[in-house]
Design a protein around this motif. Structure first.
Motif, PDB file in Angstrom:
ATOM      1  N   SER A 148      -8.540 -14.486  -5.030  1.00  0.00           N
ATOM      2  CA  SER A 148      -7.105 -14.740  -4.902  1.00  0.00           C
ATOM      3  C   SER A 148      -6.369 -13.439  -4.593  1.00  0.00           C
ATOM      4  N   GLY A 149      -6.846 -12.349  -5.193  1.00  0.00           N
ATOM      5  CA  GLY A 149      -6.235 -11.044  -4.961  1.00  0.00           C
ATOM      6  C   GLY A 149      -6.346 -10.625  -3.503  1.00  0.00           C
ATOM      7  N   ILE A 150      -7.499 -10.844  -2.913  1.00  0.00           N
ATOM      8  CA  ILE A 150      -7.683 -10.488  -1.502  1.00  0.00           C
ATOM      9  C   ILE A 150      -6.722 -11.275  -0.621  1.00  0.00           C
ATOM     10  N   ILE A 151      -6.550 -12.555  -0.928  1.00  0.00           N
ATOM     11  CA  ILE A 151      -5.678 -13.412  -0.120  1.00  0.00           C
ATOM     12  C   ILE A 151      -4.214 -12.974  -0.220  1.00  0.00           C
ATOM     13  N   TYR A 152      -3.727 -12.718  -1.457  1.00  0.00           N
ATOM     14  CA  TYR A 152      -2.318 -12.325  -1.566  1.00  0.00           C
ATOM     15  C   TYR A 152      -2.088 -10.923  -1.008  1.00  0.00           C
ATOM     16  N   LEU A 153      -3.089 -10.056  -1.092  1.00  0.00           N
ATOM     17  CA  LEU A 153      -2.943  -8.712  -0.536  1.00  0.00           C
ATOM     18  C   LEU A 153      -2.847  -8.762   0.992  1.00  0.00           C
ATOM     19  N   ILE A 154      -3.618  -9.649   1.610  1.00  0.00           N
ATOM     20  CA  ILE A 154      -3.530  -9.819   3.055  1.00  0.00           C
ATOM     21  C   ILE A 154      -2.136 -10.327   3.426  1.00  0.00           C
ATOM     22  N   ALA A 155      -1.655 -11.314   2.671  1.00  0.00           N
ATOM     23  CA  ALA A 155      -0.322 -11.880   2.933  1.00  0.00           C
ATOM     24  C   ALA A 155       0.762 -10.823   2.748  1.00  0.00           C
ATOM     25  N   PHE A 156       0.679 -10.055   1.646  1.00  0.00           N
ATOM     26  CA  PHE A 156       1.673  -9.016   1.397  1.00  0.00           C
ATOM     27  C   PHE A 156       1.653  -7.962   2.502  1.00  0.00           C
ATOM     28  N   SER A 157       0.459  -7.556   2.922  1.00  0.00           N
ATOM     29  CA  SER A 157       0.352  -6.551   3.974  1.00  0.00           C
ATOM     30  C   SER A 157       1.039  -7.031   5.244  1.00  0.00           C
ATOM     31  N   TYR A 158       0.771  -8.265   5.639  1.00  0.00           N
ATOM     32  CA  TYR A 158       1.390  -8.840   6.838  1.00  0.00           C
ATOM     33  C   TYR A 158       2.914  -8.856   6.714  1.00  0.00           C
ATOM     34  N   LEU A 159       3.402  -9.279   5.560  1.00  0.00           N
ATOM     35  CA  LEU A 159       4.844  -9.377   5.337  1.00  0.00           C
ATOM     36  C   LEU A 159       5.507  -8.005   5.272  1.00  0.00           C
ATOM     37  N   PHE A 160       4.801  -7.010   4.701  1.00  0.00           N
ATOM     38  CA  PHE A 160       5.352  -5.657   4.645  1.00  0.00           C
ATOM     39  C   PHE A 160       5.559  -5.104   6.058  1.00  0.00           C
ATOM     40  N   PHE A 161       4.601  -5.384   6.948  1.00  0.00           N
ATOM     41  CA  PHE A 161       4.727  -4.899   8.325  1.00  0.00           C
ATOM     42  C   PHE A 161       5.892  -5.565   9.053  1.00  0.00           C
ATOM     43  N   LYS A 162       6.240  -6.787   8.640  1.00  0.00           N
ATOM     44  CA  LYS A 162       7.349  -7.514   9.249  1.00  0.00           C
ATOM     45  C   LYS A 162       8.690  -7.190   8.588  1.00  0.00           C
ATOM     46  N   SER A 163       8.623  -6.554   7.440  1.00  0.00           N
ATOM     47  CA  SER A 163       9.816  -6.299   6.646  1.00  0.00           C
ATOM     48  C   SER A 163      10.543  -5.027   7.085  1.00  0.00           C
ATOM     49  N   GLU A 164      11.857  -5.022   6.886  1.00  0.00           N
ATOM     50  CA  GLU A 164      12.652  -3.818   7.132  1.00  0.00           C
ATOM     51  C   GLU A 164      12.860  -3.018   5.846  1.00  0.00           C
ATOM     52  N   LYS A 165      12.631  -3.654   4.700  1.00  0.00           N
ATOM     53  CA  LYS A 165      12.816  -2.973   3.413  1.00  0.00           C
ATOM     54  C   LYS A 165      11.570  -2.202   2.991  1.00  0.00           C
ATOM     55  N   PHE A 166      10.404  -2.712   3.396  1.00  0.00           N
ATOM     56  CA  PHE A 166       9.149  -2.010   3.111  1.00  0.00           C
ATOM     57  C   PHE A 166       8.710  -1.297   4.386  1.00  0.00           C
ATOM     58  N   SER A 167       8.329  -0.041   4.260  1.00  0.00           N
ATOM     59  CA  SER A 167       7.934   0.728   5.433  1.00  0.00           C
ATOM     60  C   SER A 167       6.562   0.285   5.938  1.00  0.00           C
ATOM     61  N   GLY A 168       6.274   0.640   7.180  1.00  0.00           N
ATOM     62  CA  GLY A 168       4.978   0.292   7.754  1.00  0.00           C
ATOM     63  C   GLY A 168       3.828   0.908   6.980  1.00  0.00           C
ATOM     64  N   LEU A 169       4.054   2.110   6.440  1.00  0.00           N
ATOM     65  CA  LEU A 169       3.007   2.782   5.674  1.00  0.00           C
ATOM     66  C   LEU A 169       2.620   1.970   4.445  1.00  0.00           C
ATOM     67  N   VAL A 170       3.616   1.348   3.808  1.00  0.00           N
ATOM     68  CA  VAL A 170       3.354   0.528   2.621  1.00  0.00           C
ATOM     69  C   VAL A 170       2.467  -0.662   2.984  1.00  0.00           C
ATOM     70  N   GLY A 171       2.566  -1.127   4.214  1.00  0.00           N
ATOM     71  CA  GLY A 171       1.752  -2.260   4.648  1.00  0.00           C
ATOM     72  C   GLY A 171       0.265  -1.979   4.598  1.00  0.00           C
ATOM     73  N   TYR A 172      -0.110  -0.703   4.643  1.00  0.00           N
ATOM     74  CA  TYR A 172      -1.526  -0.350   4.599  1.00  0.00           C
ATOM     75  C   TYR A 172      -2.090  -0.329   3.175  1.00  0.00           C
ATOM     76  N   LEU A 173      -1.207  -0.199   2.184  1.00  0.00           N
ATOM     77  CA  LEU A 173      -1.676  -0.119   0.793  1.00  0.00           C
ATOM     78  C   LEU A 173      -2.496  -1.333   0.365  1.00  0.00           C
ATOM     79  N   PRO A 174      -2.031  -2.579   0.638  1.00  0.00           N
ATOM     80  CA  PRO A 174      -2.849  -3.734   0.252  1.00  0.00           C
ATOM     81  C   PRO A 174      -4.204  -3.749   0.953  1.00  0.00           C
ATOM     82  N   LEU A 175      -4.244  -3.294   2.210  1.00  0.00           N
ATOM     83  CA  LEU A 175      -5.505  -3.290   2.956  1.00  0.00           C
ATOM     84  C   LEU A 175      -6.488  -2.281   2.370  1.00  0.00           C
ATOM     85  N   ILE A 176      -5.967  -1.137   1.943  1.00  0.00           N
ATOM     86  CA  ILE A 176      -6.817  -0.130   1.293  1.00  0.00           C
ATOM     87  C   ILE A 176      -7.363  -0.683  -0.015  1.00  0.00           C
ATOM     88  N   THR A 177      -6.517  -1.415  -0.734  1.00  0.00           N
ATOM     89  CA  THR A 177      -6.943  -2.028  -2.000  1.00  0.00           C
ATOM     90  C   THR A 177      -8.044  -3.050  -1.764  1.00  0.00           C
TER      91      THR A 177
END
Length: 204
Positions: free
Chosen positions: A136-165
């Motif tokens: 379940s963690g892998i699935i939500y981390l993938i979703a969060f990463s995708y959404l972070f890259f689409k977000s203006e409040k979270f930077s693109g760099l933050v989008g890589y954190l879930p993928l590293i995890t």
């Protein structure tokens, strides 16, 4: 019942939600350290789950349970931020929310169902609970990463954190080896600390 719900929300909102991510890491690490100190000759050849049946098991299990609860509060806050931003990916957001809740609940249950090797039923339940939490963690981390890259409040760099995890979790799922479990644990801990600090810094 409604008044109780309001009182609970007031208590939870007394502390900024990102702080719960830091609390998740702190209580989890504290429970681990205390259990290790009370475990004679403990080293990295042991699975972390073995701490759940060690002399300091009560500290490990309570720390794990509370860590899951606090992590859940943080992830719900992330979802709320993304919902308010009105990102046009409701299905991905829903998937992230459902599996984040699922992962945290089952992680908390690891503290309820320790890895008792002498009790095959409890041992299997523990393994199943841990597996469900991690997948379940892998699935939500993938979703969060995708959404972070689409977000203006979270930077693109933050989008890589879930993928590293995720890169820390997958090796453990394919090995169930103590070393990969420790790497995974550090990876997940660092992820929730960094995302919490990011939200606190940006006052989100």
């Amino acid at each position: 019942m409604e008044k109780l719900k309001i009182n609970i929300l007031q208590i939870l909102n007394f502390i900024p939600r990102p702080f719960y991510g830091l609390l998740s890491a702190i209580v989890g690490i504290a429970g681990d350290i205390i259990a290790i100190l009370l475990f004679p000759n403990f080293d990295l050849s042991y699975m972390i789950s073995d701490l759940g049946t060690s002399p300091g098991a009560i500290y490990f299990n309570i720390g794990t349970f509370l860590s899951g609860v606090f992590a859940l509060l943080t992830y719900l806050h992330i979802v709320e931020i993304l919902e308010n931003e009105n990102i046009n990916h409701p299905k991905v957001l829903r998937i992230g929310k459902v599996f984040a809740i699922n992962s945290c609940v089952f992680f908390a249950l690891i503290g309820v169902f320790p890895s008792v090797r002498s009790n095959i039923l409890l041992f299997i339940v523990h393994g199943a609970v841990a597996l469900i939490s991690l997948v379940s963690g892998i699935i939500y981390l993938i979703a969060f990463s995708y959404l972070f890259f689409k977000s203006e409040k979270f930077s693109g760099l933050v989008g890589y954190l879930p993928l590293i995890t995720i890169s820390c979790i997958v090796p453990f799922l394919f090995s169930w080896h103590p070393i990969t479990e420790w790497i995974m644990t550090f990876g997940i801990t660092i992820w929730i600390i960094l995302i919490s600090i990011y939200m606190l810094y940006h006052k989100m």
